[in-house]
Design a protein around this motif. Structure first.
Motif, short mmCIF file in Angstrom:
data_model
loop_
_atom_site.label_atom_id
_atom_site.label_comp_id
_atom_site.label_asym_id
_atom_site.label_seq_id
_atom_site.Cartn_x
_atom_site.Cartn_y
_atom_site.Cartn_z
N LYS A 1 53.44 17.00 3.38
CA LYS A 1 53.90 17.96 2.36
C LYS A 1 55.10 18.72 2.87
N HIS A 2 55.84 19.36 2.03
CA HIS A 2 55.77 19.42 0.58
C HIS A 2 56.95 18.59 0.11
N GLU B 1 53.32 32.24 2.53
CA GLU B 1 53.81 32.24 1.15
C GLU B 1 53.87 33.69 0.67
N PHE C 1 45.43 19.04 4.12
CA PHE C 1 46.77 19.14 3.56
C PHE C 1 47.76 19.38 4.70
N ASP D 1 43.06 23.07 3.92
CA ASP D 1 44.25 23.26 4.75
C ASP D 1 43.82 23.47 6.20
N MET E 1 51.95 15.59 -0.89
CA MET E 1 51.86 16.72 -1.82
C MET E 1 53.26 17.08 -2.31
N ARG F 1 57.55 30.43 5.70
CA ARG F 1 56.72 29.31 6.13
C ARG F 1 57.32 28.50 7.28
N ASP G 1 51.09 20.47 -5.63
CA ASP G 1 50.71 21.71 -4.95
C ASP G 1 49.98 22.59 -5.98
N HIS H 1 39.03 23.75 -0.61
CA HIS H 1 38.65 25.02 -0.02
C HIS H 1 37.16 25.29 -0.01
N TYR I 1 56.88 22.83 -4.46
CA TYR I 1 56.96 23.77 -5.58
C TYR I 1 58.32 23.79 -6.27
#
Ligand code: BGC
Length: 732
Positions: A188-189, A485, A135, A86, A232, A149, A267, A58, A235
């Motif tokens: 991902k994820h 999210e 990502f 991202d 990645m 999402r 993540d 970031h 969660y």
């Protein structure tokens, strides 16, 4: 001048350079390579100077160069840092870069090359701003649409998701890692994250191993086969095991079976979650051990990680070989990217010549054009020349953030950035309709209501405007409050006062066109019934308003088709076209009409298409033979040119385990002039007919298959034939 050490010598093989470098690294430095922290931390410079961080996320632009310089000049071994961000539908946090439609929107183009090119442009922009890694892509498939999402996925189908994810990986990474205009991709994820219970983000996902293997892993496998450098972890937990702690998934499957030679990143603070939220590790040190043992190589934003990992190794509870393996993988990517050598620094002075080029904008416009799905059309569209006064109404007609969608400025994830896109770079629907109106059209505007607040005070002004117009174009949908999210929904209805606005405008009797700008399908039954025409644009990106205006004015013929079913009611969730047979009764809820409101694969055009003459090269293929040649004639039966997305589905009629009533196996975009007929050919290989059996083996089972080709997944849109798969020839 001191002599260069072997790892600094670009002429030596990478493996040798890694060995040399690692022989000089302390345990703390090796663990440092596994550590990723936000680049905007106040002490970021200090971490870089000590050489105890492998990656920052970031940050962009000058900050990356400052940190890279510190890592080079002040850290003991001068190991470069890798920066990640991202950039998932364009380099959307960089002011001036183009923002493409979201993954869900772009998927509706069913255009692999288009999406690959969008990823290439994103890579170029990301790299120009000093960043090496995105990502993206999201390989999960959309299931329960209440999940916040859904917009990040390519929709509900594993085949579409896999093909488009692979296209994105190719676009980001190019032919070989090391191209200075490309970046690393991150699938991902991993894995199964999108199978949320009740749409609740990161809650435990209910997967049997078969379900995971059948529906959720194939798109990741395609990303891996396309050479995706990083993955990645997700969660959530599967059957009680958080993905971050799942050695079978990360090491046995991804690294060993799929031969990942890059690395796995967790993540955001997944390691902390093992202890604090999922509570499978009684201490943070245990969480660190479990995560490393499972196969995670880089640990995203768990500040305690380096210290606890060092202690765990020193105390003999964590094997240093695992640290070495992770470090080696990360260094390997840094070497391959050229970060130790000629591509270490970025010439930021080139940004104006590299980022936000006119051709990139043109591509974002093309992506938006091909993404938009015409759901309904009486005779209203395209608007005829005689439509002189147009009322543009609705909260999303002129809303920049709703149009750009998640993971761009305005979204929660942009907290680390204070910049924004120049307003001139973004064309809203109102802007587009005004700009392209021509001399004989008059465009009026009233917002009408909010998409969040329920106040109806502004509706009368919109009704006034609608009364004065020949057509009302009402743009509704959702806003960033309902996306991302932490933004799962209980309902899928239009929010705020949007439904009241629509009904009030409709009551004026002015013909009604509805444009949907929303992150995911909503239950828009009223619209489907009452509007004269409906366009689904999802989040169409920066140039979305221009593309929508072109379609409304008839300058562009829509060709997008849904890659996600639009339900009638939230109570149908989860609902995909891949239904398993056996539901008692009429295949519907007793209190609701059957099926989706609009099916997977559906989308109209301003022309019409006919399918005929579906034929096969033969009626049977051996399970180890093939391919089966499939041909169909597709005719543009209307009077303007258009593009048809031809879809091929199969049904394994009898199989040892239940299989869906239909599964997409191939698709093709086919441009056709008016009255033109083309023969479209597909090749179907037995592997494409495989299933995961009860013993968890992927096998091709001999037997009869139905094969369907047509315009959507709906029965009435498909021609049907059948063929047989026979025992393997090798056995016969
Ligand atoms: C998201 C990831 C994202 C990461 C870094 C997480 O919260 O789940 O998709 O890549 O943050 O921004």
């Amino acid at each position: 001048m001191c002599e260069a050490m072997p790892y600094q010598d670009a002429s030596r093989p990478i493996a040798e350079r890694i060995d040399d470098l690692m022989s000089r690294m302390t345990l703390e430095e090796k663990i440092g390579q596994m550590t990723q922290i936000p680049g905007n931390r106040e002490d970021a410079d200090a971490w870089a100077a000590k050489g105890i961080v492998g990656s920052f996320l970031h940050i962009m632009g000058q900050t990356t160069q400052d940190i890279q310089t510190i890592a080079r000049d002040r850290s003991r071994l001068g190991i470069p840092v890798i920066f990640g961000i991202d950039a998932i539908h364009g380099h959307a946090f960089w002011s001036g870069a183009v923002v493409f439609p979201t993954q869900l929107a772009m998927a509706c183009s069913w255009n692999d090359e288009l999406i690959e090119e969008a990823a290439r442009i994103t890579a170029k922009d990301v790299r120009a701003t000093g960043v090496h890694w995105t990502f993206s892509p999201v390989c999960g498939i959309a299931r329960d649409l209440r999940w916040g999402r859904v917009n990040e996925t390519f929709g509900e189908d594993p085949h579409v998701a896999g093909r488009l994810a692979a296209a994105m990986v190719r676009g980001y990474q190019g032919e070989r890692i090391g191209d200075p205009e490309r970046i690393l991709a991150c699938a991902k994820h991993f894995a199964g994250y999108s199978e949320t219970q009740g749409g609740r983000d990161s809650s435990e996902a209910e997967h049997s191993p078969r379900k995971l293997m059948t529906y959720f892993l194939p798109s990741f496998k395609q990303a891996a086969d396309a050479g995706c450098a990083t993955f990645m972890t997700a969660y959530q937990a599967i059957d009680g095991v958080p993905c971050t702690a799942n050695r079978k998934l990360l090491t046995d499957l991804l690294k060993n079976d799929w031969n990942l030679d890059g690395f796995i990143v967790t993540d955001w603070n997944n390691v902390g979650l093992l202890h604090h939220f999922q509570k499978v590790c009684p201490t943070m040190k245990d969480a660190v051990r479990v995560a490393v043992e499972a196969g995670n190589d880089m640990i995203m934003t768990t500040p305690e990680f380096p210290e606890l990992a060092r202690e765990a190794v020193t105390e003999g509870i964590l094997d240093e070989d695992l640290i070495d393996d992770a470090c080696r993988r990360i260094l390997g990517m840094k070497f391959r990217l050229g970060l130790f050598d000629e591509h270490r620094m970025t010439d930021l002075a080139q940004i104006p010549r590299t980022v936000g080029l006119p051709a990139d904008r043109q591509h974002a416009l093309e992506c938006a054009r091909q993404s938009i799905v015409l759901l309904k059309n009486s005779t209203l569209l395209p608007l005829s020349e005689t439509v002189g006064t147009i009322a543009v109404i609705g909260p999303n007609a002129h809303d920049v953030t709703a149009q750009l969608g998640d993971w761009s400025f305005g979204s929660g994830q942009a907290g680390f950035q204070t910049d924004e896109h120049a307003r001139d770079d973004i064309v809203t629907v109102l802007d587009g309709l005004r700009r392209l109106a021509g001399p004989n059209r008059n465009v009026l505007y009233a917002r009408g209501c909010d998409a969040v607040e329920t106040a109806t005070d502004d509706i009368p002004a919109a009704v006034d405007v609608a009364r004065k117009a020949d057509v009302a174009i009402v743009v509704v949908g959702d806003t960033l409050d309902y996306v991302g999210e932490g933004c799962d929904r209980a309902d899928l209805k239009l929010s705020g006062a949007q439904q009241q606005l629509l009904e009030a405008v409709h009551a004026t009797g002015t013909p009604l066109v509805v444009v949907l700008i929303n992150s995911k399908p909503l239950t828009v039954n009223w619209l489907a019934e009452n509007a004269g025409a409906v366009l689904e644009a999802f989040n169409p990106g920066m140039c979305g308003g221009e593309a929508i205006a072109e379609i409304l004015y008839g300058m562009c013929n829509p060709s997008g088709k849904l890659t996600v079913s639009i339900p009638r009611h939230v109570g149908q969730q989860p609902m995909t076209y891949q239904q398993i047979p056996g539901w008692h009764g009429p295949g519907k809820y007793v209190d609701l009409a059957k099926g989706p409101l609009f099916p997977f694969g559906f989308g109209l055009s301003y022309t019409t298409f006919g399918y005929s003459n579906l034929r096969l090269g033969c009626t049977s293929i051996p399970a180890d033979g093939g391919p089966l040649a499939v041909r169909v004639d597709v005719t543009n039966t209307g009077d303007r040119e258009g593009v048809e997305i031809v879809q091929l589905y199969v049904n394994d009629i009898y199989s040892s385990v239940t299989t869906p009533v239909k599964e997409l196996k191939e698709y093709r975009r086919v441009p056709l002039r008016s009255k033109e007929t083309r023969t479209v050919s597909f090749e179907l290989w037995p592997e494409q007919l495989s299933l995961v059996n009860a013993a968890l083996e992927r096998v091709v089972e001999p037997g009869e298959f139905d094969l369907f080709v047509g315009a959507s997944s709906a029965e009435e849109d498909l021609l049907k034939t059948c063929f047989e798969v026979t025992e393997p020839a090798a056995r016969g």
